[in-house]
Enzyme design. Sequence first.
Site, PDB file in Angstrom:
ATOM      1  N   ILE A 168     -78.865 -39.819  22.854  1.00  0.00           N
ATOM      2  CA  ILE A 168     -80.072 -39.198  23.412  1.00  0.00           C
ATOM      3  C   ILE A 168     -79.962 -37.685  23.538  1.00  0.00           C
ATOM      4  CG2 ILE A 168     -81.094 -41.176  24.598  1.00  0.00           C
ATOM      5  CD1 ILE A 168     -79.619 -40.334  27.131  1.00  0.00           C
ATOM      6  N   GLY A 191     -74.712 -32.438  25.206  1.00  0.00           N
ATOM      7  CA  GLY A 191     -74.523 -31.558  26.358  1.00  0.00           C
ATOM      8  C   GLY A 191     -73.473 -30.521  26.044  1.00  0.00           C
ATOM      9  N   SER A 192     -72.986 -29.868  27.079  1.00  0.00           N
ATOM     10  CA  SER A 192     -72.072 -28.756  26.850  1.00  0.00           C
ATOM     11  C   SER A 192     -70.710 -29.210  26.370  1.00  0.00           C
ATOM     12  CB  SER A 192     -71.917 -27.960  28.133  1.00  0.00           C
ATOM     13  OG  SER A 192     -71.489 -28.841  29.156  1.00  0.00           O
ATOM     14  N   PHE A 193     -70.367 -30.459  26.580  1.00  0.00           N
ATOM     15  CA  PHE A 193     -69.044 -30.820  26.062  1.00  0.00           C
ATOM     16  C   PHE A 193     -69.059 -32.130  25.283  1.00  0.00           C
ATOM     17  CE2 PHE A 193     -68.163 -34.040  29.124  1.00  0.00           C
ATOM     18  CZ  PHE A 193     -66.918 -34.597  28.883  1.00  0.00           C
ATOM     19  N   GLY A 194     -70.173 -32.490  24.740  1.00  0.00           N
ATOM     20  CA  GLY A 194     -70.175 -33.684  23.913  1.00  0.00           C
ATOM     21  C   GLY A 194     -71.554 -34.274  23.746  1.00  0.00           C
ATOM     22  N   VAL A 251     -74.460 -37.247  24.307  1.00  0.00           N
ATOM     23  CA  VAL A 251     -74.916 -38.109  25.388  1.00  0.00           C
ATOM     24  C   VAL A 251     -75.566 -39.360  24.804  1.00  0.00           C
ATOM     25  CG1 VAL A 251     -76.305 -38.237  27.479  1.00  0.00           C
ATOM     26  CG2 VAL A 251     -75.335 -36.049  26.768  1.00  0.00           C
ATOM     27  N   LYS A 259     -71.827 -39.505  28.722  1.00  0.00           N
ATOM     28  CA  LYS A 259     -71.525 -38.284  28.001  1.00  0.00           C
ATOM     29  C   LYS A 259     -70.098 -38.397  27.489  1.00  0.00           C
ATOM     30  CE  LYS A 259     -72.030 -33.448  29.150  1.00  0.00           C
ATOM     31  NZ  LYS A 259     -72.342 -32.653  30.334  1.00  0.00           N
ATOM     32  N   ASP A 307     -76.060 -22.473  33.051  1.00  0.00           N
ATOM     33  CA  ASP A 307     -76.816 -22.873  31.870  1.00  0.00           C
ATOM     34  C   ASP A 307     -78.139 -23.531  32.286  1.00  0.00           C
ATOM     35  OD1 ASP A 307     -77.264 -22.993  29.163  1.00  0.00           O
ATOM     36  OD2 ASP A 307     -76.091 -24.806  28.838  1.00  0.00           O
TER      37      ASP A 307
END
Length: 760
Positions: free
Chosen positions: A459, A462-465, A467, A481, A588
């Site tokens: 879907i 995000g900032s580290f992978g 989702v 996530k 962010d």
Amino acid sequence: MTLVYIFIFFTTFITSLAPNRVVVNGLGLASTTAITYGTATVCGILADHQTQFIQCYRNNRTILVQPNVSFEAISGGKTFFCGLRSGGFSLLCWDTSSVSFNPRRIYQSDDVALTDLTVGDSQICAREVNSSIVRCWRGGALFQLPGEALKVKTITSGSGFTCGILINGSRVLCWGSNDVGAEIQKGFENMSMSSLIAGESHACGLSQIGTLVCKGNNDSGQLNVPYGASAFEFSGLALGANFTCAVRQSNGFVVCWGHSDVIENVSFESIVAGLDFVCGLARSNLLLVCWGPGWSGSQNDVPLGWIIPGPCVQTPCSSCGVYPNSETLCGGSGSICTSCQTELPVAVPLLPTNMPPQGSSSSIGRNKLLLALVIVGSIGAFAGLCTIIFCLWVGLCRSWFDNPESVQLTSAVDPNVGAPVRIENVPSGSSSKHADKTEEFVLAELSAATKHFSTQNKIGAGSFGIVYKGKLSDGREVAIKRGDTSTKTKKIQEKESAFHSELALLSRLHHKHLVKLVGSCEDKDERLLVYEYMSNGSLHDHLHNKKNVEKSSSIVNSWKMRMRIALDAARGIEYLHNYAVPPIIHRDIKSSNILLDANWTARVSDFGLSLLGPESDQEIMASKAVGTVGYIDPEYFVLNVLTAKSDVYGFGVVLLELLTGKRAVFSDSEEGTGPMGVVEYAGPRVMAGELQSLLDKRVGQPESNEAEAVQLVAYTAMHCVNMEGKERPCMTDIVANLERAVTLCEEEPVSFSTSTVSLP
Ligand SMILES: *[C@@H]1O[C@H](CO)[C@@H](O)[C@H](O)[C@H]1NC(C)=O
Ligand SMILES: *[C@@H]1O[C@H](CO)[C@@H](O)[C@H](O)[C@H]1NC(C)=O
Ligand SMILES: *[C@@H]1O[C@H](CO)[C@@H](O)[C@H](O)[C@H]1NC(C)=O
Ligand SMILES: *[C@@H]1O[C@H](CO)[C@@H](O)[C@H](O)[C@H]1NC(C)=O
Ligand SMILES: *[C@@H]1O[C@H](CO)[C@@H](O)[C@H](O)[C@H]1NC(C)=O
Ligand SMILES: *[C@@H]1O[C@H](CO)[C@@H](O)[C@H](O)[C@H]1NC(C)=O
Ligand SMILES: *[C@@H]1O[C@H](CO)[C@@H](O)[C@H](O)[C@H]1NC(C)=O
Ligand SMILES: *[C@@H]1O[C@H](CO)[C@@H](O)[C@H](O)[C@H]1NC(C)=O
Ligand SMILES: *[C@@H]1O[C@H](CO)[C@@H](O)[C@H](O)[C@H]1NC(C)=O
Ligand SMILES: *[C@@H]1O[C@H](CO)[C@@H](O)[C@H](O)[C@H]1NC(C)=O
């Protein structure tokens, strides 16, 4: 990329010109100087005498004006000027075309005092002090106004017309012998105003949310308020036939637009205008200086002597203070008060030191003040409130913290966490489950929940992978996530720290406007976080999804809904900044990080970039600016200085997205421009009072009460995107403004008019 950054800088350079001053001097107050333009006569009320009598200057000659009694205000027309005697019980006028300036009494009363004297070219109006009812005269006779017993806050006269701001609803109403008044009234029809000054055929004033707006004749560009010039910046206005001049609050210098000259580098207390010349009271010596094509004097300085900068009064001055040296200026017969914006409430009680040490009444008092400040739109209030936050932040104000109100606010925070945590010491896995009540999952469980991380379930990112949407074995819907495992070599360190930092932060945060962390999973290289599922997706998708094309295509296409979403998100961010311990800077804030749950409540998500906030209000230096193009705080980007105000900038961009429906950076195919920031796009239009033209067409024009809410949000957004972090408001003030906006949207249109001015 480079292009976009250039746009951002350009944009923010412009916004840095946006005003941020407290209005101390109100506009539209009665003057102590007057111009009778038809005969090039200037007059002033003299200082340094026991009586404050009038003296005029015309044709190289000084004229003593009889009777020698005290006046509080004078105002000039085409061939005559009038003066209100001190106390307001008597109104006299003088014909300047005669040699002798014979006085003529227009009004005399024992019990009804007048104020706000205003003379147009041939009409005279004033306002009854106690009842606020307007009285006008022409040719010496009282004449009836449209609608009996008009109650106004302030009045102003131009050539052949007079306008007032009605107490009921703050709308502008004009009357007179020509169409100009009607045109001006029409121009202001949807605006709530707090002050107004008329020129020959145009008028300018401060709207209740603080923008300086001009309407009427624009043949010479006299409506062309310089971009960034809100009346917060100005302490006085003077309008002639083809120009508008304003005194800058900060240094007293005059700026003009339209057809006009200015005198540079001279500070003025106040200015007045005739058709084609301007006179100002110099701040340094209280002497009158005039300039402009219509000024016939051989020099700029007018030999009239000291002029009082305001009326001499016997009663004590209110909160706004006493003018320096005012006893001398009044010749020992009273003092001169510094004028304030009529509705500006006292900001001082907002400071914690002046708050009652305990007691439940303080909360109500504070709310009322907040409301009052919102209405005035004063940035001074922002400064006051920031002090409170600063105080919370640095923890200097323990005693204030101890009052019940504050405890309630901070009670959501885990009591075990008092001191700042260091990221690397935060326990993960089972111990974190124990401490913070998040669950620990095994990889197989999460893999099953997401159909083995199938792309179908993806879907977002995000900032580290990536989702994924998942359904746990117990039926709960979650968002999972997953740390990006494919690029292991790249910046593993950074990701590791992002994972732990998010885990550490999120497990401590409990707030209904933050996306809740359900649990986590750590398995060899895999790092996963499990969140509540937000079934209605991100704000970004609702605003910028191609399917959202008309009003009916999304529930987000109503002003009420958009204001609510803004308020929800603001509350989430406010919690991070002010009530999380330690404070958190999100870093962010953008519309794709504002998610909507099944009830359409907005919640802030994605703390992968979050840093623990600074322990004091001091800036902290990050090694490298991170964030998203279009939202990133220019100050942070350029100077690498991160403060909570960086989130405020990003939030301002989100507000502009909500208002305009445009992406943070977009290419306008209609206008054929390259990539453009929404700040750059919206800023000039908002400041020019053309908000309506840029509102999201899918939502449509706001209804009357919504219009005010939308204006308030627009103005709040403009302050959020100020180039200088310190000039941006705190989240607390933003929340207060948005609360006000939501309330306005929810009110029935009928009750609109009574809601605006009912202040304590
Ligand atoms: C005013 O006086 C100056 C010199 O004092 C003279 O040059 C000028 O012509 C006079 N102007 C008028 C209108 O009399
Ligand atoms: C008016 O009267 C005051 C004293 O009451 C005096 O100081 C002043 O000079 C008089 N002004 C004129 C123009 O006569
Ligand atoms: C105005 O009203 C106050 C109280 O309502 C009264 O004391 C005062 O005399 C009134 N003043 C005038 C000028 O009517
Ligand atoms: C204010 O104006 C509205 C209409 O514009 C009217 O219905 C209402 O009665 C007025 N309120 C007062 C207190 O005069
Ligand atoms: C005021 O609002 C009405 C209704 O929304 C609209 O028709 C009108 O054009 C607006 N006037 C101005 C000057 O914007
Ligand atoms: C007024 O005229 C100027 C040009 O002289 C123009 O740029 C500006 O847009 C006009 N403003 C309004 C509000 O019509
Ligand atoms: C104002 O400008 C118009 C046109 O630009 C001009 O005709 C008129 O004379 C000017 N008025 C004054 C008082 O300067
Ligand atoms: C006003 O001040 C500025 C900067 O100090 C200077 O550049 C300018 O020449 C001055 N203008 C006048 C008319 O003195
Ligand atoms: C929003 O959530 C509700 C409740 O879960 C759901 O019925 C609706 O379809 C969702 N709307 C969108 C646009 O996803
Ligand atoms: C939605 O609201 C209902 C009733 O207020 C509440 O029971 C439910 O938990 C809410 N759902 C979410 C996802 O917040």
